[in-house]
Design a protein around this motif. Sequence first.
Motif, PDB file in Angstrom:
ATOM      1  N   ASP A  28      -9.498   9.577  -4.972  1.00 35.95           N
ATOM      2  CA  ASP A  28      -9.124  10.724  -5.786  1.00 35.95           C
ATOM      3  C   ASP A  28      -8.724  10.170  -7.150  1.00 35.95           C
ATOM      4  O   ASP A  28      -7.734   9.450  -7.263  1.00 35.95           O
ATOM      5  CB  ASP A  28      -7.949  11.475  -5.156  1.00 35.95           C
ATOM      6  CG  ASP A  28      -8.351  12.168  -3.868  1.00 35.95           C
ATOM      7  OD1 ASP A  28      -9.371  12.869  -3.879  1.00 35.95           O
ATOM      8  OD2 ASP A  28      -7.656  12.001  -2.855  1.00 35.95           O
ATOM      9  N   VAL A  29      -9.517  10.497  -8.167  1.00 34.80           N
ATOM     10  CA  VAL A  29      -9.279   9.991  -9.515  1.00 34.80           C
ATOM     11  C   VAL A  29      -8.596  11.089 -10.313  1.00 34.80           C
ATOM     12  O   VAL A  29      -9.171  12.159 -10.529  1.00 34.80           O
ATOM     13  CB  VAL A  29     -10.597   9.565 -10.203  1.00 34.80           C
ATOM     14  CG1 VAL A  29     -10.317   8.969 -11.574  1.00 34.80           C
ATOM     15  CG2 VAL A  29     -11.362   8.580  -9.326  1.00 34.80           C
ATOM     16  N   ALA A  30      -7.358  10.822 -10.754  1.00 31.91           N
ATOM     17  CA  ALA A  30      -6.551  11.841 -11.422  1.00 31.91           C
ATOM     18  C   ALA A  30      -6.450  11.640 -12.927  1.00 31.91           C
ATOM     19  O   ALA A  30      -6.053  12.550 -13.647  1.00 31.91           O
ATOM     20  CB  ALA A  30      -5.149  11.865 -10.820  1.00 31.91           C
TER      21      ALA A  30
ATOM     22  N   VAL B 126     -19.919  10.927  -6.984  1.00 29.19           N
ATOM     23  CA  VAL B 126     -18.965  12.023  -7.165  1.00 29.19           C
ATOM     24  C   VAL B 126     -19.242  13.072  -6.088  1.00 29.19           C
ATOM     25  O   VAL B 126     -20.358  13.574  -5.982  1.00 29.19           O
ATOM     26  CB  VAL B 126     -19.091  12.644  -8.570  1.00 29.19           C
ATOM     27  CG1 VAL B 126     -18.183  13.864  -8.700  1.00 29.19           C
ATOM     28  CG2 VAL B 126     -18.747  11.617  -9.642  1.00 29.19           C
ATOM     29  N   VAL B 127     -18.217  13.395  -5.286  1.00 29.59           N
ATOM     30  CA  VAL B 127     -18.391  14.366  -4.200  1.00 29.59           C
ATOM     31  C   VAL B 127     -17.618  15.662  -4.433  1.00 29.59           C
ATOM     32  O   VAL B 127     -17.914  16.680  -3.810  1.00 29.59           O
ATOM     33  CB  VAL B 127     -18.038  13.752  -2.817  1.00 29.59           C
ATOM     34  CG1 VAL B 127     -18.997  12.617  -2.468  1.00 29.59           C
ATOM     35  CG2 VAL B 127     -16.594  13.279  -2.755  1.00 29.59           C
ATOM     36  N   GLU B 128     -16.624  15.653  -5.318  1.00 27.15           N
ATOM     37  CA  GLU B 128     -15.878  16.866  -5.683  1.00 27.15           C
ATOM     38  C   GLU B 128     -15.434  16.747  -7.131  1.00 27.15           C
ATOM     39  O   GLU B 128     -15.139  15.638  -7.609  1.00 27.15           O
ATOM     40  CB  GLU B 128     -14.637  17.048  -4.794  1.00 27.15           C
ATOM     41  CG  GLU B 128     -14.937  17.413  -3.368  1.00 27.15           C
ATOM     42  CD  GLU B 128     -13.663  17.583  -2.522  1.00 27.15           C
ATOM     43  OE1 GLU B 128     -12.550  17.294  -3.013  1.00 27.15           O
ATOM     44  OE2 GLU B 128     -13.794  17.992  -1.361  1.00 27.15           O
ATOM     45  N   GLY B 129     -15.380  17.867  -7.839  1.00 24.99           N
ATOM     46  CA  GLY B 129     -14.930  17.886  -9.218  1.00 24.99           C
ATOM     47  C   GLY B 129     -16.095  17.933 -10.192  1.00 24.99           C
ATOM     48  O   GLY B 129     -17.260  17.858  -9.809  1.00 24.99           O
ATOM     49  N   SER B 130     -15.761  18.049 -11.477  1.00 23.76           N
ATOM     50  CA  SER B 130     -16.771  18.216 -12.519  1.00 23.76           C
ATOM     51  C   SER B 130     -17.527  16.937 -12.846  1.00 23.76           C
ATOM     52  O   SER B 130     -18.683  16.988 -13.252  1.00 23.76           O
ATOM     53  CB  SER B 130     -16.135  18.763 -13.795  1.00 23.76           C
ATOM     54  OG  SER B 130     -15.632  20.057 -13.556  1.00 23.76           O
TER      55      SER B 130
ATOM     56  N   LEU C 126     -21.250  16.744   2.900  1.00 30.84           N
ATOM     57  CA  LEU C 126     -20.835  17.090   1.538  1.00 30.84           C
ATOM     58  C   LEU C 126     -20.500  18.554   1.342  1.00 30.84           C
ATOM     59  O   LEU C 126     -19.397  18.894   0.952  1.00 30.84           O
ATOM     60  CB  LEU C 126     -21.946  16.731   0.544  1.00 30.84           C
ATOM     61  CG  LEU C 126     -22.044  15.294   0.117  1.00 30.84           C
ATOM     62  CD1 LEU C 126     -23.122  15.145  -0.945  1.00 30.84           C
ATOM     63  CD2 LEU C 126     -20.718  14.789  -0.407  1.00 30.84           C
ATOM     64  N   ASP C 127     -21.475  19.430   1.547  1.00 27.10           N
ATOM     65  CA  ASP C 127     -21.348  20.825   1.133  1.00 27.10           C
ATOM     66  C   ASP C 127     -20.894  21.780   2.223  1.00 27.10           C
ATOM     67  O   ASP C 127     -20.573  22.923   1.930  1.00 27.10           O
ATOM     68  CB  ASP C 127     -22.691  21.349   0.601  1.00 27.10           C
ATOM     69  CG  ASP C 127     -23.287  20.416  -0.426  1.00 27.10           C
ATOM     70  OD1 ASP C 127     -24.486  20.136  -0.319  1.00 27.10           O
ATOM     71  OD2 ASP C 127     -22.559  19.970  -1.321  1.00 27.10           O
ATOM     72  N   GLY C 128     -20.924  21.357   3.450  1.00 27.51           N
ATOM     73  CA  GLY C 128     -20.590  22.238   4.561  1.00 27.51           C
ATOM     74  C   GLY C 128     -20.649  21.465   5.861  1.00 27.51           C
ATOM     75  O   GLY C 128     -20.741  20.243   5.860  1.00 27.51           O
TER      76      GLY C 128
END
Length: 193
Positions: A46-48, A65-69, A144-146
């Motif tokens: 998790d990169v903050a 990248v698996v989540e976020g912009s 990833l998506d579901g």
Amino acid sequence: MAARVIRNHDLVRVPWKNGGGTTAEVAAFPEGSGFDTFGWRISLADVASDGPFSVFPGIDRTLIVVEGSGIELNVEGIAYRLDRDSPKLSFSGDDTTAGRLLAGPIRDLNVMTRRGLFRHRTRFVESGVALLAEGTSVAFLVALDGSFDVTVASTIHSLQVLDALMLEAPQDLILLSGSGRAILVEIASDTPR
């Protein structure tokens, strides 16, 4: 073939020394090895915040990248944009690398292999049959998506988002079903050339 489900909610997240995020180890070889002794390692980060990446001499890396912009990685002075359209980059752990978040925090999947001992390949897969590369000694599927179902030796393993299935001594074909995509990670021995 041995199969083991690794649930995302069971992973232990460890804060980075610089306070810029956390890392959760999914699996490593040998089990219990540290950063200086692993042959291969898979983790979720998790990169903050923006900042430099740790240097890992002798390590080949892939970041997805698996989540976020997304994030812009600057690797040895060259910028690479990782986002929903182009979420993956492979690079050397020897390279000076820094990250700049595009629009808020992200979560990424990291695959690292020690050069000369192991090599890895990553790709996105959907429902159907996945054919593993020759020489693969261990494989991972990360939903990833579901939800994603993986059939191994007539047993169905159900994965939720970011759960992983570890397959040791895998067969050539894996039957996949689900509504989204998964990441397939293949790890093989790397003989010196």
